[in-house]
Design a protein around this motif. Structure first.
Motif, short mmCIF file in Angstrom:
data_model
loop_
_atom_site.label_atom_id
_atom_site.label_comp_id
_atom_site.label_asym_id
_atom_site.label_seq_id
_atom_site.Cartn_x
_atom_site.Cartn_y
_atom_site.Cartn_z
N UNK A 33 -14.85 -16.04 -19.91
CA UNK A 33 -14.10 -17.13 -19.27
C UNK A 33 -12.69 -17.24 -19.82
N UNK A 34 -11.88 -17.96 -19.06
CA UNK A 34 -10.57 -18.41 -19.53
C UNK A 34 -10.76 -19.87 -19.92
N UNK A 35 -10.41 -20.21 -21.16
CA UNK A 35 -10.64 -21.56 -21.65
C UNK A 35 -9.41 -22.10 -22.36
N UNK A 36 -9.03 -23.32 -22.00
CA UNK A 36 -8.01 -24.06 -22.71
C UNK A 36 -8.74 -25.10 -23.56
N UNK A 37 -8.73 -24.89 -24.86
CA UNK A 37 -9.36 -25.81 -25.80
C UNK A 37 -8.28 -26.60 -26.50
N UNK A 38 -8.41 -27.93 -26.46
CA UNK A 38 -7.45 -28.72 -27.22
C UNK A 38 -8.20 -29.62 -28.18
N UNK A 39 -7.63 -29.77 -29.35
CA UNK A 39 -8.26 -30.54 -30.41
C UNK A 39 -7.47 -31.81 -30.68
N UNK A 40 -8.22 -32.88 -30.83
CA UNK A 40 -7.63 -34.16 -31.20
C UNK A 40 -8.18 -34.56 -32.57
N UNK A 41 -7.38 -35.21 -33.40
CA UNK A 41 -7.88 -35.65 -34.71
C UNK A 41 -9.02 -36.65 -34.61
N UNK A 42 -9.07 -37.43 -33.53
CA UNK A 42 -10.18 -38.36 -33.41
C UNK A 42 -10.22 -39.06 -32.07
N UNK A 43 -11.43 -39.16 -31.52
CA UNK A 43 -11.63 -39.93 -30.30
C UNK A 43 -11.24 -41.38 -30.54
N UNK A 44 -10.72 -42.01 -29.53
CA UNK A 44 -10.34 -43.42 -29.55
C UNK A 44 -9.13 -43.72 -30.44
N UNK A 45 -8.46 -42.72 -30.98
CA UNK A 45 -7.26 -42.97 -31.79
C UNK A 45 -6.06 -43.01 -30.85
N UNK A 46 -4.96 -43.66 -31.27
CA UNK A 46 -3.86 -43.95 -30.33
C UNK A 46 -3.27 -42.76 -29.57
N UNK A 47 -2.69 -41.79 -30.24
CA UNK A 47 -2.05 -40.69 -29.52
C UNK A 47 -3.07 -39.89 -28.73
N UNK A 48 -4.25 -39.72 -29.27
CA UNK A 48 -5.30 -38.97 -28.60
C UNK A 48 -5.72 -39.65 -27.30
N UNK A 74 -13.27 -32.48 -31.11
CA UNK A 74 -12.89 -33.33 -32.22
C UNK A 74 -13.99 -33.29 -33.26
N UNK A 75 -13.62 -33.57 -34.49
CA UNK A 75 -14.61 -33.72 -35.56
C UNK A 75 -15.14 -35.15 -35.43
N UNK A 76 -15.99 -35.31 -34.44
CA UNK A 76 -16.71 -36.55 -34.14
C UNK A 76 -18.10 -36.13 -33.69
N UNK A 77 -19.00 -37.10 -33.56
CA UNK A 77 -20.34 -36.76 -33.08
C UNK A 77 -20.38 -36.79 -31.55
N UNK A 78 -21.46 -36.25 -30.99
CA UNK A 78 -21.59 -36.13 -29.54
C UNK A 78 -21.62 -37.49 -28.85
N UNK A 79 -22.17 -38.52 -29.52
CA UNK A 79 -22.23 -39.85 -28.92
C UNK A 79 -20.83 -40.45 -28.77
N UNK A 80 -20.01 -40.25 -29.78
CA UNK A 80 -18.62 -40.75 -29.74
C UNK A 80 -17.85 -40.01 -28.65
#
Length: 162
Positions: A33-48, A74-80
């Motif tokens: 596949x062709x995949x664009x993966x983007x990483x955020x420091x944390x779900x629910x954080x301002x810039x993210x 993100x380094x968060x759990x699946x529920x988040x």
């Protein structure tokens, strides 16, 4: 050591929430596949929540028109990650990947220490484009910045590449 263009995505197992926590391997995500993966420091954080994820949501159709799957990690759990996806109205087909222990993030060499903010180890903000599991583009943000990993920036790169 940080992953580089031309290198293969390391083997790892991540989580998604689909009728319970499910595992998904990097081979399943990136293979063939062709995949664009983007990483955020944390779900629910301002810039993210206000800029990074919304840009990929707004431009999701442009990536799909190019045959590119989009995944957020993100380094968060699946529920988040699932709750954040629902709150942000993530379109169907955009993967929301949980790297709860940061194993994949460390394997990429893209971890950051956010303990002074009470967040522990997190992933750096980046966008990575891969074709059949091989990195073709990597845009890692300088600390505190949001310029090179936005949906607009990576679409600009894709258009320039043809």
């Amino acid at each position: 050591m940080t992953i580089e263009v031309g290198q293969s995505i390391p083997a790892a197992t991540l989580n998604i929430l689909e009728g319970g926590v499910q595992t998904i391997t990097t081979a399943e995500i990136f293979g063939g596949r062709k995949v664009m993966l983007f990483c955020v420091p944390g779900a629910f954080t301002p810039t993210c929540s206000e800029r990074h994820l919304p840009g990929f949501i707004e431009r999701h159709g442009e990536f799909r028109a190019r045959g590119i799957d989009v995944a957020c990690i993100a380094v968060n759990d699946a529920f988040v990650m699932d709750a954040w996806a629902k709150a942000q109205q993530v379109p169907e087909g955009m993967l929301m990947l949980a790297d709860g222990n940061g194993d994949f993030t460390r394997a990429l060499g893209l971890e950051m220490d956010a303990t002074k903010y009470g967040m522990g180890m997190r992933g750096r903000r980046y966008a990575l484009y891969a074709e059949d599991g091989v990195v073709r583009h990597l845009a890692v943000e300088a600390p505190g910045e949001f310029r090179v990993s936005s949906a607009e920036a990576v679409l600009g790169w894709l258009k320039a590449e043809g």
